[in-house]
Design a protein around this motif. Structure first.
Motif, mmCIF file in Angstrom:
data_model
loop_
_atom_site.group_PDB
_atom_site.id
_atom_site.type_symbol
_atom_site.label_atom_id
_atom_site.label_comp_id
_atom_site.label_asym_id
_atom_site.label_seq_id
_atom_site.Cartn_x
_atom_site.Cartn_y
_atom_site.Cartn_z
ATOM 1 N N ILE A 96 51.314 59.381 -18.834
ATOM 2 C CA ILE A 96 50.681 58.101 -18.120
ATOM 3 C C ILE A 96 49.312 58.262 -17.788
ATOM 4 N N ASP A 97 48.594 57.352 -18.283
ATOM 5 C CA ASP A 97 47.106 57.312 -17.454
ATOM 6 C C ASP A 97 46.595 55.903 -16.847
ATOM 7 N N LEU A 98 45.949 56.174 -15.804
ATOM 8 C CA LEU A 98 45.246 54.892 -15.081
ATOM 9 C C LEU A 98 43.790 54.708 -15.582
ATOM 10 N N GLN A 99 43.512 53.318 -15.735
ATOM 11 C CA GLN A 99 42.266 52.921 -16.482
ATOM 12 C C GLN A 99 41.679 51.910 -15.486
ATOM 13 N N THR A 100 40.261 52.099 -15.427
ATOM 14 C CA THR A 100 39.610 51.271 -14.629
ATOM 15 C C THR A 100 38.346 50.759 -15.336
ATOM 16 N N VAL A 101 38.375 49.457 -15.812
ATOM 17 C CA VAL A 101 37.370 48.845 -16.681
ATOM 18 C C VAL A 101 36.485 48.005 -15.922
ATOM 19 N N PHE A 102 35.007 48.172 -15.978
ATOM 20 C CA PHE A 102 34.028 47.328 -15.180
ATOM 21 C C PHE A 102 32.795 47.513 -16.044
ATOM 22 N N GLU A 103 32.138 46.089 -15.869
ATOM 23 C CA GLU A 103 30.913 45.706 -16.647
ATOM 24 C C GLU A 103 29.668 45.616 -15.511
ATOM 25 N N PRO A 104 29.111 46.582 -15.316
ATOM 26 C CA PRO A 104 27.905 46.861 -14.530
ATOM 27 C C PRO A 104 26.662 45.640 -14.377
ATOM 28 N N HIS A 105 26.618 45.398 -15.888
ATOM 29 C CA HIS A 105 25.541 44.387 -15.998
ATOM 30 C C HIS A 105 25.549 43.652 -17.306
ATOM 31 N N LEU A 106 25.718 42.236 -16.886
ATOM 32 C CA LEU A 106 26.025 41.073 -17.995
ATOM 33 C C LEU A 106 24.797 40.253 -17.969
ATOM 34 N N SER A 107 24.309 39.901 -19.173
ATOM 35 C CA SER A 107 23.151 38.707 -19.303
ATOM 36 C C SER A 107 23.636 37.728 -20.177
ATOM 37 N N ALA A 108 23.878 36.493 -19.607
ATOM 38 C CA ALA A 108 24.217 35.482 -20.498
ATOM 39 C C ALA A 108 23.269 34.499 -20.765
ATOM 40 N N LYS A 109 22.929 33.916 -21.952
ATOM 41 C CA LYS A 109 22.168 32.911 -22.144
ATOM 42 C C LYS A 109 22.548 31.707 -22.953
ATOM 43 N N ALA A 110 22.016 30.562 -22.736
ATOM 44 C CA ALA A 110 22.527 29.508 -23.839
ATOM 45 C C ALA A 110 21.526 28.510 -23.763
ATOM 46 N N HIS A 111 21.267 27.992 -24.834
ATOM 47 C CA HIS A 111 20.021 27.085 -25.300
ATOM 48 C C HIS A 111 20.618 25.940 -25.951
ATOM 49 N N ASP A 112 20.840 24.695 -25.254
ATOM 50 C CA ASP A 112 21.130 23.439 -25.842
ATOM 51 C C ASP A 112 19.971 22.939 -26.849
ATOM 52 N N ARG A 113 20.124 22.886 -28.091
ATOM 53 C CA ARG A 113 18.758 22.671 -28.651
ATOM 54 C C ARG A 113 18.594 21.032 -28.921
ATOM 55 N N SER A 114 19.689 20.406 -28.606
ATOM 56 C CA SER A 114 19.567 19.087 -28.642
ATOM 57 C C SER A 114 18.749 18.521 -27.335
ATOM 58 N N SER A 115 18.932 18.897 -26.230
ATOM 59 C CA SER A 115 18.505 18.502 -25.071
ATOM 60 C C SER A 115 17.214 19.351 -24.600
ATOM 61 N N GLY A 116 17.250 20.663 -25.357
ATOM 62 C CA GLY A 116 16.293 21.525 -24.845
ATOM 63 C C GLY A 116 16.724 22.320 -23.480
ATOM 64 N N ALA A 117 17.496 22.072 -22.943
ATOM 65 C CA ALA A 117 18.140 22.876 -21.740
ATOM 66 C C ALA A 117 18.414 24.436 -22.006
ATOM 67 N N ARG A 118 17.877 24.930 -21.123
ATOM 68 C CA ARG A 118 18.330 26.708 -21.135
ATOM 69 C C ARG A 118 19.016 26.972 -19.869
ATOM 70 N N ALA A 119 19.842 27.990 -19.890
ATOM 71 C CA ALA A 119 20.379 28.521 -18.680
ATOM 72 C C ALA A 119 20.383 29.999 -19.018
ATOM 73 N N GLU A 120 20.545 30.839 -17.988
ATOM 74 C CA GLU A 120 20.501 32.432 -17.920
ATOM 75 C C GLU A 120 21.232 32.768 -16.743
ATOM 76 N N LEU A 121 22.350 33.716 -16.925
ATOM 77 C CA LEU A 121 22.851 34.210 -15.836
ATOM 78 C C LEU A 121 22.908 35.784 -15.850
ATOM 79 N N ASN A 122 22.721 36.656 -14.801
ATOM 80 C CA ASN A 122 22.730 38.021 -14.846
ATOM 81 C C ASN A 122 23.543 38.502 -13.735
ATOM 82 N N GLY A 123 24.090 39.730 -13.979
ATOM 83 C CA GLY A 123 24.883 40.070 -12.747
ATOM 84 C C GLY A 123 26.039 41.342 -13.231
#
Length: 234
Positions: free
Chosen positions: A54-81
């Motif tokens: 038996i083992d115990l596991q902890t999974v975590f993500e210290p840094h994520l950077s998510a980006k999105a670009h709607d090429r129809s409207s030109g809108a952009r969004a970015e999230l980091n954390g």
């Protein structure tokens, strides 16, 4: 994506990290034209052996950077954390120390620890069941089925997902190995499938490097993921 059936020895630790992983997708469904990407840096699965099986596991993500670009409207969004944290327990039922087959069960719970909207802010969980089979001529087969209970897209309740994977692996030369994999996810409203391939290299008995690519086979699946990782046992 196929989980190992083998546990970390009692009293030992193992750190598995995607040093860097990059996912890209271009959504054209329903007339949309949205390009999105996620960059994950130093995602970690930290394991500790509790008993001989038996083992115990902890999974975590210290840094994520998510980006999105709607090429129809030109809108952009970015999230980091910081991303979510997942607690997992692996119980090996047979084959941990040898044999032609090995089997384990892995219950898990995901905790909504993400920042800045990088997750759905819901507790989710599931059960993973991996099986390893030793094949002739040095080939190895890994198959896995997984049932997840996840928050639905409307955020009105929970729905089930069914994940299935199969991977073939073989040594290539010396400490260099390779694998090929197919993975599917059945969920409400969309079906996901990918073809995955990668390389592993054993630097020492306790250190391994890996890299690979996951390629989407359906419109609903991300177009591709590229990653490079490191595993250390101590």
């Amino acid at each position: 994506l196929t989980e190992s059936t083998y546990t970390v020895d009692a009293g030992w630790w193992q750190l598995e990290s995607d040093l860097v992983a990059y996912t890209s997708d271009h959504d054209k469904s329903g007339g949309a034209d949205v390009k999105a990407s996620v960059l994950s840096i130093a995602a970690i699965n930290l394991k500790v052996g509790l008993t001989s099986n038996i083992d115990l596991q902890t999974v975590f993500e210290p840094h994520l950077s998510a980006k999105a670009h709607d090429r129809s409207s030109g809108a952009r969004a970015e999230l980091n954390g910081f991303g979510d944290v997942t607690s997992r327990l692996k119980i090996n039922f047979w084959g941990n120390d040898g044999g032609k087959t090995a089997f384990a069960l892995m219950p898990f719970v995901k905790w909504p620890t993400n920042q800045h909207g990088l997750g759905n802010d819901s507790v989710e969980g599931g059960l993973i069941a991996p099986l390893a089979i030793e094949l002739p001529a040095g080939w190895g087969l890994g198959v896995m089925t997984e049932v997840d209970l996840v928050r639905n897209e409307a955020d009105t309740g929970y729905t089930a997902e069914w994940v299935n994977t199969a991977t073939l692996s073989h040594d290539i030369a010396g400490n260099l190995g390779g694998y090929l994999e197919l993975a599917t996810t059945l969920t409400s409203g969309r079906d996901l499938a990918s073809f995955d391939c990668g390389l592993t290299y054993g630097v020492t008995r306790d250190v391994q490097l890996d890299c690979g690519a996951n390629l989407g086979l359906t419109d609903a699946t991300e177009d591709f993921t590229l990653f490079a990782g490191l595993s250390v046992r101590f």
